[in-house]
Design a protein around this motif. Sequence first.
Motif, mmCIF file in Angstrom:
data_model
loop_
_atom_site.group_PDB
_atom_site.id
_atom_site.type_symbol
_atom_site.label_atom_id
_atom_site.label_comp_id
_atom_site.label_asym_id
_atom_site.label_seq_id
_atom_site.Cartn_x
_atom_site.Cartn_y
_atom_site.Cartn_z
ATOM 1 N N GLU A 150 72.640 33.390 -63.469
ATOM 2 C CA GLU A 150 71.457 34.031 -62.888
ATOM 3 C C GLU A 150 70.197 33.320 -63.368
ATOM 4 N N GLY A 178 75.247 38.893 -69.981
ATOM 5 C CA GLY A 178 74.718 40.259 -69.966
ATOM 6 C C GLY A 178 75.806 41.297 -69.818
ATOM 7 N N MET A 367 81.547 44.683 -71.954
ATOM 8 C CA MET A 367 81.021 46.013 -71.643
ATOM 9 C C MET A 367 81.945 46.681 -70.630
ATOM 10 N N PRO A 368 82.231 47.961 -70.841
ATOM 11 C CA PRO A 368 83.100 48.651 -69.881
ATOM 12 C C PRO A 368 82.361 48.949 -68.574
ATOM 13 N N MET A 369 83.120 49.380 -67.599
ATOM 14 C CA MET A 369 82.576 49.739 -66.303
ATOM 15 C C MET A 369 82.775 51.227 -66.137
ATOM 16 N N SER B 449 79.783 51.335 -61.925
ATOM 17 C CA SER B 449 78.628 50.645 -62.475
ATOM 18 C C SER B 449 79.047 49.847 -63.704
ATOM 19 N N GLN B 450 78.468 48.679 -63.812
ATOM 20 C CA GLN B 450 78.799 47.789 -64.915
ATOM 21 C C GLN B 450 77.735 47.948 -65.995
ATOM 22 N N ALA B 451 78.167 48.357 -67.191
ATOM 23 C CA ALA B 451 77.214 48.514 -68.290
ATOM 24 C C ALA B 451 76.757 47.138 -68.760
ATOM 25 N N LEU B 452 75.516 47.063 -69.209
ATOM 26 C CA LEU B 452 74.969 45.786 -69.658
ATOM 27 C C LEU B 452 75.122 45.655 -71.169
ATOM 28 N N LEU B 453 75.544 44.479 -71.574
ATOM 29 C CA LEU B 453 75.708 44.200 -72.986
ATOM 30 C C LEU B 453 74.338 44.160 -73.659
ATOM 31 N N LEU B 454 73.407 43.514 -72.977
ATOM 32 C CA LEU B 454 72.041 43.447 -73.458
ATOM 33 C C LEU B 454 71.198 44.235 -72.461
ATOM 34 N N GLU B 456 68.391 45.552 -70.235
ATOM 35 C CA GLU B 456 67.234 44.776 -69.823
ATOM 36 C C GLU B 456 65.996 45.661 -69.801
ATOM 37 N N THR B 495 74.141 48.532 -64.136
ATOM 38 C CA THR B 495 73.777 48.244 -62.750
ATOM 39 C C THR B 495 74.998 48.461 -61.863
ATOM 40 N N ALA B 497 78.123 47.824 -59.966
ATOM 41 C CA ALA B 497 79.032 46.689 -60.136
ATOM 42 C C ALA B 497 79.077 45.822 -58.887
ATOM 43 N N LEU B 498 78.888 46.437 -57.728
ATOM 44 C CA LEU B 498 78.948 45.694 -56.464
ATOM 45 C C LEU B 498 77.901 44.595 -56.397
ATOM 46 N N GLY B 500 76.892 42.696 -58.692
ATOM 47 C CA GLY B 500 77.191 41.539 -59.527
ATOM 48 C C GLY B 500 76.014 41.191 -60.407
ATOM 49 N N HIS B 501 75.757 39.880 -60.558
ATOM 50 C CA HIS B 501 74.672 39.460 -61.430
ATOM 51 C C HIS B 501 73.389 39.376 -60.646
ATOM 52 N N GLY B 502 72.924 40.500 -60.160
ATOM 53 C CA GLY B 502 71.673 40.447 -59.404
ATOM 54 C C GLY B 502 70.496 40.323 -60.345
ATOM 55 N N ASP B 503 69.345 40.175 -59.748
ATOM 56 C CA ASP B 503 68.124 40.128 -60.530
ATOM 57 C C ASP B 503 67.670 41.568 -60.777
ATOM 58 N N VAL B 531 75.781 44.299 -49.366
ATOM 59 C CA VAL B 531 77.022 43.743 -49.918
ATOM 60 C C VAL B 531 78.202 44.208 -49.074
#
Lengths: 371, 590
Positions: A150, A178, A367-369, B449-454, B456, B495, B497-498, B500-503, B531
């Motif tokens: 990204e 991320g 990170m889990p979903m 939904s995909q949890a973020l490690l960092l 934002e 965010t 999950a669908l 993906g790595h969006g902005d 999507v």
Amino acid sequence: MKATIERANLLRSLGHVQSVVERRNTIPILSNVLIEAMADGSMRLMATDLDLQINETMEAASVEVAGSTTVSAHTLFDIVRKLPEGTQVSLTASDGKMQVVAARSRYSLNTLPRDDFPIIAEGDLPTKFELPAVTLRQIIDKTRFAISTEETRYYLNGIFLHVADDGQPVLKAAATDGHRLARVTVPRPEGAEGMPDIIVPRKCVAELRKLLDEVEGTVEVTLSATKIRFGLGTAVLTSKLIDGTFPDYNRVIPTGNDKILKIDPKAFMAGVDRVSTIALEKTRAVKMALEPDRITLSVTSPENGTAAEEVPGEYGSDAFEIGFNARYLMDILSQIESETVEVHLADAAAPTLIRENDKSPALYVLMPMRV
Amino acid sequence: MSIRRLPEHLVNRIAAGEVVERPASALKELVENAVDAGAMRIDVRLSAGGIDLIDVSDDGCGMTPADMALALERHATSKLPGDDIEHVATMGFRGEALPSIASVARLSLESRVRGADGWRRVVDNGRVVEEAPAALPPGTRVRVEGLFEKVPARRKFLRTPRSEYAAALDVMKRLAMARPDIGFSLEHDGRRTLSVPPGQTRPERVAALTDRDLAENSVAVDLVRGDYQLGGVAGIPTFNRGAADHQYLFVNGRPVKDRLLIGAVRGAYADFLARDRHPVVALFLDLPPTEVDVNVHPAKTEVRFRDATLVRGMIVSGLRRALEEAGHRSAQPAAADALGLWQAEPVASPGPAMPLWSQGGEPRAQGYAQFHDRRPTFSPPPMARAEPAYAPLPESVSHPMGVARGQVNKTYIVAEAEDGLVIVDQHAAHERLVLERMRRALEGGTIASQALLLPEVVELEEPACDRLEERAAELAEFGLDLERFGPNAVLVRATPALLGHGDVKSLVTDLADELAAFDQALSLKEKLEAVAATMACHGSVRAGRVLSVAEMNALLREMEVTPHSGQCNHGRPTWIKLAHGDIEKLFGRR
């Protein structure tokens, strides 16, 4: 310039440099490779995309007239690739053209003046150390899948290298997008002390990895806070570094995850792969139900139905459920080489730690979903 | 410097600045007065866009000479019989318009009450210059000449007569649409540009004032919730426009320009139209006067609802429900033209149709052009619910989309329905079906939904953060987990999950802007839909694939039962119909 080179030699060297050259360029000379014939009978090839530069040295069969010129890298590579094996290729540059003559083929290629060819100013590279090629390969292989693509978070578009002192001096490499993080820790090589924290860009990592396949022994690494240079035998790769601050990733590596699952990574991965077949979406969410010594993987697809599979594993804590992106999970599991893998879990929303054991150099956080 | 009370004529001029800013606003006040006077016919004449002359005559109740004198005083009105400003049933009530106009132009007021003599009063920029008996039919006639002639500061800000006229025409259209029972006419520089008879129905009036094709390409909106009543017409999604200029909202018969309407309409049509296309809608909202405050602005184009959420919800669900009923209807001007002809006695000869179509697109265009001007004026019965005048083949009777007869160019399915020839774009149709299926699946389950490690941190203005925080629960349902992070930032923890790595940053910023503009988080849903639409596109039958008759029939049957199958994801039609009569037209047989 007039020189004759063995086709195989030329092809190998061109193969190294041509992948640095982008397919489409707004600056015409960036499509070109710089060819220099030295009076001592050696030849140098050079290509760049302004961020990454490669220098390749090879032996010519003969150099009659020393000199240099630039021609389209992809065109020359394609020409040499299609020439019959074992031919001698003669390159002659004069009057804005370069003649390529081999066996019965003759080409006349347009050239651009070599003086316009951009060269990355390396400046002073104060830190210098050597790494075994095996170690460097390991660092790249185990981290590169987690590099972000990204562009908005450009500081994640590379592998972060830094030195630390965890009881013993170490060099750490980390990458994250991320959602997951991969980190490899290796003993600090001599000369790396006081090294600045750097982020090596993705393209450099990819080119480096390709070149490493042909290197045995050690790689010479020299760097400053803005540039890095890898000396790999006949090839020298120089790259600008990403000018940004990599996030403090140590914060996100969980230390208190007390639910530990020990499982065979191959069987685990195959199970994840099998159940996720049913999901049609891009993001294949796999749910993992953990009970003492009973791990059930399941996927629900609104269109297709459900899939479930039990995988053998060692687990002794409270039962709970957690979801993961199947692709992320498989990316990590495919890096594990040992017989068992430790998965450290806390709850369905907390980061999960995955590693071979507490001594393994590589460590992954996922990170889990929420599914 | 001492403070002084301003003289009356200055006060009027200041008020004129609010009420009358251009000829169109003066016209609006005068026509509204005529409507409030109970007129059945209102005739308007303009010259030079209303800068030189505005002449409004009506056949309403009229005024006595004494009332006429009073009407030109400030805050004098007959429209608030009690002192209750909460219950405004008329268009005007402030009693400002006439004196304001009279203070900046030459205004002549002629009026006659039924059974009495007429009277005339002329005021020139605030001074009475003439008062005399006048001869005129019952009603009132107001002439405004030389608007702002003595106020050069205002005059300078008027645009060209053309653009002033365009504004005046828009005002007239809105007022005429609000009251289909009243006849309106507008004459500009001697040319009649608008004329609608009294006693029309709402759909007729709306179609007459917007686009004649709208009548056939619209669905009726009808929704009642307690004291609130929503009616009107909504264009079907394939009948769209490039600009949002044909969207009208009337609150208790009062034309209103409200951003609430824009947001609600966009929300209702979000799944059916590309972002840059706009539907045609005219909505009439009737609610108790106490539930709405019209006294927001002197020009009264803005209103405030006591329960704005309910109003928005009503508009969205009213439109959605109406569009659901439209089902698989598809339309475009050509198909609508063809549709108008279908009732003619059909000749059952599907044979000649095939060679005709294989000639390519050009004959079709010519064919339609030929009978375009002979479109009948009656409103045709709804498409795809044809009465069986003649059944060419027994199996086609029960299928509005007909029975597949073949495939053209490996792209279009040709089907024979009982009332004509149906041509289906196989890719567009199947794409829509897949999308509808996926959407049902999305609605059924939760969004992963995909949890973020960092997590934002997105920095925004404080009000934007407040709005996002308020809707956090709603956004979490779509898989976006937000948390307040200090006064000027939000923390994104997960965010969808669908995506993906969006902005993440631009997504959150867009959402905040939309919450501010429309009070709705549209773009998150739109992004998810996008999507889904891409996946639907990849998962559907492409153009260029040969389909068997069984496959084609299956597709047609599914289209009949799937809502919104009449347009593709971008608002283009998925199928068109050529009635038997149209085919005959193409051969010159009729």
